[in-house]
Design a protein around this motif. Structure first.
Motif, PDB file in Angstrom:
ATOM      1  N   PRO A  12       0.815  -1.203   0.000  1.00  0.00           N
ATOM      2  CA  PRO A  12       0.000   0.000   0.000  1.00  0.00           C
ATOM      3  C   PRO A  12       0.857   1.266   0.000  1.00  0.00           C
ATOM      4  O   PRO A  12       1.938   1.290   0.578  1.00  0.00           O
ATOM      5  CB  PRO A  12      -0.808  -0.085   1.279  1.00  0.00           C
ATOM      6  N   GLN A  13       0.357   2.293  -0.655  1.00  0.00           N
ATOM      7  CA  GLN A  13       0.993   3.599  -0.649  1.00  0.00           C
ATOM      8  C   GLN A  13       0.025   4.593  -0.036  1.00  0.00           C
ATOM      9  O   GLN A  13      -1.178   4.363  -0.027  1.00  0.00           O
ATOM     10  CB  GLN A  13       1.354   4.038  -2.061  1.00  0.00           C
ATOM     11  N   THR A  14       0.563   5.696   0.469  1.00  0.00           N
ATOM     12  CA  THR A  14      -0.303   6.709   1.056  1.00  0.00           C
ATOM     13  C   THR A  14      -0.320   7.940   0.179  1.00  0.00           C
ATOM     14  O   THR A  14       0.595   8.184  -0.603  1.00  0.00           O
ATOM     15  CB  THR A  14       0.178   7.113   2.460  1.00  0.00           C
ATOM     16  N   GLY A  15      -1.393   8.692   0.311  1.00  0.00           N
ATOM     17  CA  GLY A  15      -1.538   9.914  -0.463  1.00  0.00           C
ATOM     18  C   GLY A  15      -2.686  10.721   0.091  1.00  0.00           C
ATOM     19  O   GLY A  15      -3.128  10.521   1.227  1.00  0.00           O
ATOM     20  N   HIS A  16      -3.181  11.640  -0.716  1.00  0.00           N
ATOM     21  CA  HIS A  16      -4.280  12.500  -0.307  1.00  0.00           C
ATOM     22  C   HIS A  16      -5.500  12.262  -1.181  1.00  0.00           C
ATOM     23  O   HIS A  16      -5.378  12.069  -2.383  1.00  0.00           O
ATOM     24  CB  HIS A  16      -3.891  13.984  -0.435  1.00  0.00           C
ATOM     25  N   LYS A  17      -6.655  12.289  -0.518  1.00  0.00           N
ATOM     26  CA  LYS A  17      -7.916  12.380  -1.231  1.00  0.00           C
ATOM     27  C   LYS A  17      -8.211  13.872  -1.302  1.00  0.00           C
ATOM     28  O   LYS A  17      -8.228  14.542  -0.258  1.00  0.00           O
ATOM     29  CB  LYS A  17      -9.014  11.630  -0.490  1.00  0.00           C
ATOM     30  N   ASN A  22     -10.601  21.397  -2.477  1.00  0.00           N
ATOM     31  CA  ASN A  22      -9.153  21.237  -2.326  1.00  0.00           C
ATOM     32  C   ASN A  22      -8.735  20.920  -0.890  1.00  0.00           C
ATOM     33  O   ASN A  22      -7.616  21.222  -0.487  1.00  0.00           O
ATOM     34  CB  ASN A  22      -8.404  22.468  -2.842  1.00  0.00           C
ATOM     35  N   ILE A  23      -9.644  20.292  -0.117  1.00  0.00           N
ATOM     36  CA  ILE A  23      -9.296  19.827   1.222  1.00  0.00           C
ATOM     37  C   ILE A  23      -8.646  18.456   1.068  1.00  0.00           C
ATOM     38  O   ILE A  23      -9.207  17.568   0.429  1.00  0.00           O
ATOM     39  CB  ILE A  23     -10.535  19.742   2.127  1.00  0.00           C
ATOM     40  N   LYS A  24      -7.460  18.299   1.659  1.00  0.00           N
ATOM     41  CA  LYS A  24      -6.717  17.059   1.507  1.00  0.00           C
ATOM     42  C   LYS A  24      -6.839  16.219   2.774  1.00  0.00           C
ATOM     43  O   LYS A  24      -6.542  16.687   3.866  1.00  0.00           O
ATOM     44  CB  LYS A  24      -5.248  17.365   1.207  1.00  0.00           C
ATOM     45  N   THR A  25      -7.287  14.980   2.607  1.00  0.00           N
ATOM     46  CA  THR A  25      -7.353  14.032   3.708  1.00  0.00           C
ATOM     47  C   THR A  25      -6.555  12.800   3.317  1.00  0.00           C
ATOM     48  O   THR A  25      -6.492  12.440   2.137  1.00  0.00           O
ATOM     49  CB  THR A  25      -8.809  13.641   4.019  1.00  0.00           C
ATOM     50  N   LYS A  26      -5.958  12.171   4.318  1.00  0.00           N
ATOM     51  CA  LYS A  26      -5.105  11.002   4.070  1.00  0.00           C
ATOM     52  C   LYS A  26      -5.930   9.830   3.536  1.00  0.00           C
ATOM     53  O   LYS A  26      -7.071   9.625   3.948  1.00  0.00           O
ATOM     54  CB  LYS A  26      -4.416  10.566   5.370  1.00  0.00           C
ATOM     55  N   ARG A  27      -5.316   9.063   2.636  1.00  0.00           N
ATOM     56  CA  ARG A  27      -5.943   7.847   2.151  1.00  0.00           C
ATOM     57  C   ARG A  27      -4.864   6.855   1.779  1.00  0.00           C
ATOM     58  O   ARG A  27      -3.687   7.200   1.711  1.00  0.00           O
ATOM     59  CB  ARG A  27      -6.848   8.114   0.951  1.00  0.00           C
ATOM     60  N   ARG A  28      -5.249   5.612   1.539  1.00  0.00           N
ATOM     61  CA  ARG A  28      -4.309   4.566   1.146  1.00  0.00           C
ATOM     62  C   ARG A  28      -4.652   4.087  -0.257  1.00  0.00           C
ATOM     63  O   ARG A  28      -5.808   3.845  -0.574  1.00  0.00           O
ATOM     64  CB  ARG A  28      -4.392   3.383   2.107  1.00  0.00           C
ATOM     65  N   PHE A  29      -3.628   3.921  -1.065  1.00  0.00           N
ATOM     66  CA  PHE A  29      -3.771   3.327  -2.384  1.00  0.00           C
ATOM     67  C   PHE A  29      -3.339   1.875  -2.257  1.00  0.00           C
ATOM     68  O   PHE A  29      -2.164   1.592  -2.033  1.00  0.00           O
ATOM     69  CB  PHE A  29      -2.896   4.050  -3.411  1.00  0.00           C
ATOM     70  N   LEU A  30      -4.281   0.943  -2.377  1.00  0.00           N
ATOM     71  CA  LEU A  30      -3.982  -0.469  -2.190  1.00  0.00           C
ATOM     72  C   LEU A  30      -3.622  -1.118  -3.528  1.00  0.00           C
ATOM     73  O   LEU A  30      -4.190  -0.759  -4.564  1.00  0.00           O
ATOM     74  CB  LEU A  30      -5.189  -1.184  -1.584  1.00  0.00           C
ATOM     75  N   PRO A  31      -2.703  -2.068  -3.523  1.00  0.00           N
ATOM     76  CA  PRO A  31      -2.352  -2.757  -4.771  1.00  0.00           C
ATOM     77  C   PRO A  31      -3.489  -3.680  -5.205  1.00  0.00           C
ATOM     78  O   PRO A  31      -4.265  -4.159  -4.374  1.00  0.00           O
ATOM     79  CB  PRO A  31      -1.105  -3.552  -4.402  1.00  0.00           C
ATOM     80  N   ASN A  32      -3.566  -3.910  -6.500  1.00  0.00           N
ATOM     81  CA  ASN A  32      -4.603  -4.782  -7.057  1.00  0.00           C
ATOM     82  C   ASN A  32      -4.122  -6.221  -6.947  1.00  0.00           C
ATOM     83  O   ASN A  32      -3.401  -6.720  -7.802  1.00  0.00           O
ATOM     84  CB  ASN A  32      -4.846  -4.389  -8.519  1.00  0.00           C
TER      85      ASN A  32
END
Length: 102
Positions: A12-17, A22-32
């Motif tokens: 998993p990688q982290t980033g912003h939703k 333009n409000i940025k909240t943390k999220r996770r990008f999960l691998p397929n």
């Protein structure tokens, strides 16, 4: 069960939703990830691994699981995949290089 590919070590990688305002909240990008049954010609049996779809394409491109594992670096493989790599190299007759801990 961890969300990590057993062949490529993708995790998993982290980033912003980013919202429309333009409000940025943390999220996770999960691998397929997918549970896939590979056929090992050298071992003569089926092997079930949890791999990313990118790794599935790489295995197909390299000519099967045996060829992929022989070419793969030991650092990125999971312990199960590393055991498979060693067993395949033992059957095929290729030398196994083990990195010494210093």
């Amino acid at each position: 069960m961890s969300r990590r590919c057993e062949l490529t070590a993708k995790g998993p990688q982290t980033g912003h939703k980013v919202s429309h305002s333009n409000i940025k909240t943390k999220r996770r990008f999960l691998p397929n990830l997918a549970n896939v049954t590979f056929i090992s010609d050298a071992l003569g049996r089926n092997v079930r691994l949890r791999v990313s779809t990118n790794a599935l394409k790489s295995v197909d491109h390299n000519g099967g699981l045996d060829a992929y594992l022989i070419k793969a670096k030991a650092e990125v493989l999971s312990p199960r995949a590393l055991d498979l790599k060693r067993a395949i190299e033992k059957k095929v007759g290729k030398p196994v290089f083990v990195k010494k801990a210093s």
